[in-house]
Design an enzyme around this catalytic site. Sequence first.
Site, short mmCIF file in Angstrom:
data_model
loop_
_atom_site.label_atom_id
_atom_site.label_comp_id
_atom_site.label_asym_id
_atom_site.label_seq_id
_atom_site.Cartn_x
_atom_site.Cartn_y
_atom_site.Cartn_z
N TYR A 37 -0.43 5.34 8.51
CA TYR A 37 -0.74 4.04 9.11
C TYR A 37 -0.90 4.14 10.62
O TYR A 37 -1.70 3.42 11.21
CB TYR A 37 0.31 2.99 8.71
CG TYR A 37 0.03 2.43 7.33
CD1 TYR A 37 -0.92 1.43 7.16
CD2 TYR A 37 0.64 2.95 6.21
CE1 TYR A 37 -1.23 0.95 5.89
CE2 TYR A 37 0.34 2.48 4.94
CZ TYR A 37 -0.60 1.47 4.79
OH TYR A 37 -0.92 1.00 3.54
N GLN B 131 -9.72 -9.79 3.66
CA GLN B 131 -8.81 -8.84 3.01
C GLN B 131 -8.47 -7.72 4.00
O GLN B 131 -7.65 -6.87 3.70
CB GLN B 131 -9.49 -8.22 1.78
CG GLN B 131 -9.86 -9.23 0.73
CD GLN B 131 -10.79 -8.62 -0.31
OE1 GLN B 131 -10.36 -7.96 -1.24
NE2 GLN B 131 -12.08 -8.83 -0.14
N ASN B 132 -9.13 -7.71 5.13
CA ASN B 132 -8.96 -6.60 6.07
C ASN B 132 -7.68 -6.75 6.88
O ASN B 132 -7.29 -7.86 7.23
CB ASN B 132 -10.16 -6.50 7.00
CG ASN B 132 -11.45 -6.24 6.24
OD1 ASN B 132 -11.39 -5.89 5.06
ND2 ASN B 132 -12.58 -6.43 6.88
N HIS C 47 -4.21 -9.85 3.24
CA HIS C 47 -3.48 -8.60 3.01
C HIS C 47 -2.66 -8.17 4.23
O HIS C 47 -2.26 -7.02 4.32
CB HIS C 47 -4.45 -7.49 2.59
CG HIS C 47 -5.09 -7.73 1.25
ND1 HIS C 47 -6.14 -6.98 0.76
CD2 HIS C 47 -4.81 -8.66 0.29
CE1 HIS C 47 -6.48 -7.45 -0.45
NE2 HIS C 47 -5.70 -8.47 -0.73
N CYS D 273 14.42 -8.34 6.96
CA CYS D 273 15.54 -9.03 7.62
C CYS D 273 15.03 -10.05 8.63
O CYS D 273 15.81 -10.82 9.17
CB CYS D 273 16.44 -8.01 8.32
SG CYS D 273 15.77 -7.38 9.88
N CYS E 210 14.76 -0.29 12.06
CA CYS E 210 14.82 -1.70 12.46
C CYS E 210 15.95 -1.90 13.46
O CYS E 210 17.10 -1.54 13.18
CB CYS E 210 15.06 -2.57 11.22
SG CYS E 210 15.25 -4.31 11.63
N CYS F 184 18.70 -4.33 11.59
CA CYS F 184 19.51 -4.00 10.40
C CYS F 184 19.49 -2.50 10.08
O CYS F 184 20.10 -2.08 9.11
CB CYS F 184 19.04 -4.82 9.20
SG CYS F 184 17.47 -4.23 8.51
N GLY G 247 -19.19 -7.73 2.11
CA GLY G 247 -18.60 -6.39 2.18
C GLY G 247 -17.33 -6.19 1.38
O GLY G 247 -16.41 -5.54 1.86
N ALA H 248 -23.63 -5.89 7.13
CA ALA H 248 -23.07 -7.04 7.83
C ALA H 248 -23.56 -7.16 9.28
O ALA H 248 -23.96 -8.24 9.72
CB ALA H 248 -21.55 -6.96 7.80
N1 APR Z 1 -21.93 -4.20 5.37
C1 APR Z 1 -21.53 -4.92 4.30
N2 APR Z 1 -20.93 -4.38 3.22
C2 APR Z 1 -20.73 -3.05 3.22
C3 APR Z 1 -21.12 -2.22 4.31
C4 APR Z 1 -21.75 -2.85 5.41
N3 APR Z 1 -22.14 -2.14 6.48
N4 APR Z 1 -20.78 -0.94 4.00
C5 APR Z 1 -20.20 -0.97 2.80
N5 APR Z 1 -20.15 -2.23 2.30
C6 APR Z 1 -19.59 -2.71 1.03
C7 APR Z 1 -19.59 -1.70 -0.10
O1 APR Z 1 -20.83 -1.69 -0.78
C8 APR Z 1 -18.42 -2.22 -0.96
O2 APR Z 1 -18.89 -3.17 -1.90
O3 APR Z 1 -18.22 -3.01 1.27
C9 APR Z 1 -17.51 -2.91 0.05
C10 APR Z 1 -16.21 -2.20 0.31
O4 APR Z 1 -15.44 -2.19 -0.87
P1 APR Z 1 -13.95 -1.63 -0.89
O5 APR Z 1 -13.91 -0.30 -0.21
O6 APR Z 1 -13.46 -1.70 -2.29
O7 APR Z 1 -13.16 -2.66 0.07
P2 APR Z 1 -12.54 -4.09 -0.28
O8 APR Z 1 -13.35 -4.80 -1.31
O9 APR Z 1 -12.29 -4.76 1.02
O10 APR Z 1 -11.15 -3.68 -0.93
C11 APR Z 1 -10.23 -4.69 -1.27
O11 APR Z 1 -8.53 -3.11 -1.79
O12 APR Z 1 -7.42 -1.13 -1.34
C12 APR Z 1 -7.39 -2.48 -1.22
O13 APR Z 1 -6.09 -3.68 0.28
C13 APR Z 1 -7.29 -2.94 0.20
O14 APR Z 1 -8.14 -4.98 1.17
C14 APR Z 1 -8.48 -3.85 0.39
C15 APR Z 1 -8.82 -4.25 -1.04
#
Ligand code: APR
Length: 252
Positions: free
Chosen positions: A76, A110-111, A127, A139, A157, A160, A197, A241
């Site tokens: 991370y 979700q990002n 998320h 805590c 922490c 705690c 995306g 995007a």
């Molecule tokens: N613009 C738009 N979409 C895009 C681009 C771009 N430049 N590049 C890739 N993508 C699309 C891909 O085609 C795919 O459908 O983004 C999507 C990414 O999919 P994932 O990698 O599965 O990501 P996401 O859907 O956000 O995952 C959901 O899964 O692992 C967990 O917690 C994590 O929040 C995440 C969740």
Amino acid sequence: MKPASTRLNLSSLDAAREHIAHARRVAVLTGAGISAESGIPTFRDATTGLWARFDPMQLASEDGFRADPPLVWRWYAWRRELVANAQPNAGHYALASAQSRFDSFELITQNVDGLHARAGSAPIELHGSIVRTVCLARCGFAEDDPKRLPPGEPPRCPRCNDWLRPDVVWFGEMLDVATLQQALVAAARCDVMLVIGTSGLVYPAAGLPAEALRHGARVVILNPQASELDELATVVVRGTAAVELPRLFAAA
Ligand code: APR
């Protein structure tokens, strides 16, 4: 005659623009794809995706963390560094500048990368956030600034003495109830939901477009590739995007 893909792109972008131009209440759901053009890897890309290179259960679950806290913490820390050195792209900025043009504009993401906020949006973060650190024992300790964390991999922490962990939703964990409720309300109330995306594989986030549709909204999908949610879409725009979002909102 133009190739079929070009025809689809042009006409679907126009159709998507139309829906957005007539909407008063817009909800947006973003996934890793919106940050791809900022240099942040997505999760499920077969070649470059994080889950193709790393084991999600080892690195993004509580069991994985407890099995090897330093490994997970360092992973991370690497991602935090990647995000800190990345910049929001034209897609993030197009969404941030569109928000004032509608009666309501709810951005659900979700990002965990914080790039929407850095572009000027106030997203509903389903998320969590990789930038914020919390106590594994919950805590109540939380630190928003990675530079102010105590030393250690992971640090302890200060309240705690349990481990500290990133404030993200790991596999097997529940989403924050109030945050999910906010997203469900936004989905139920919008005229248009724009889905950008995301592969549409991870629930409950992936259920939001169906919720919007059930309440009568149009669903516009923007993704360069097919996703699990395409069959729900009123319009699918095949593009990226950072390229398509400025165009989508330029004429709205
Ligand atoms: N613009 C738009 N979409 C895009 C681009 C771009 N430049 N590049 C890739 N993508 C699309 C891909 O085609 C795919 O459908 O983004 C999507 C990414 O999919 P994932 O990698 O599965 O990501 P996401 O859907 O956000 O995952 C959901 O899964 O692992 C967990 O917690 C994590 O929040 C995440 C969740």
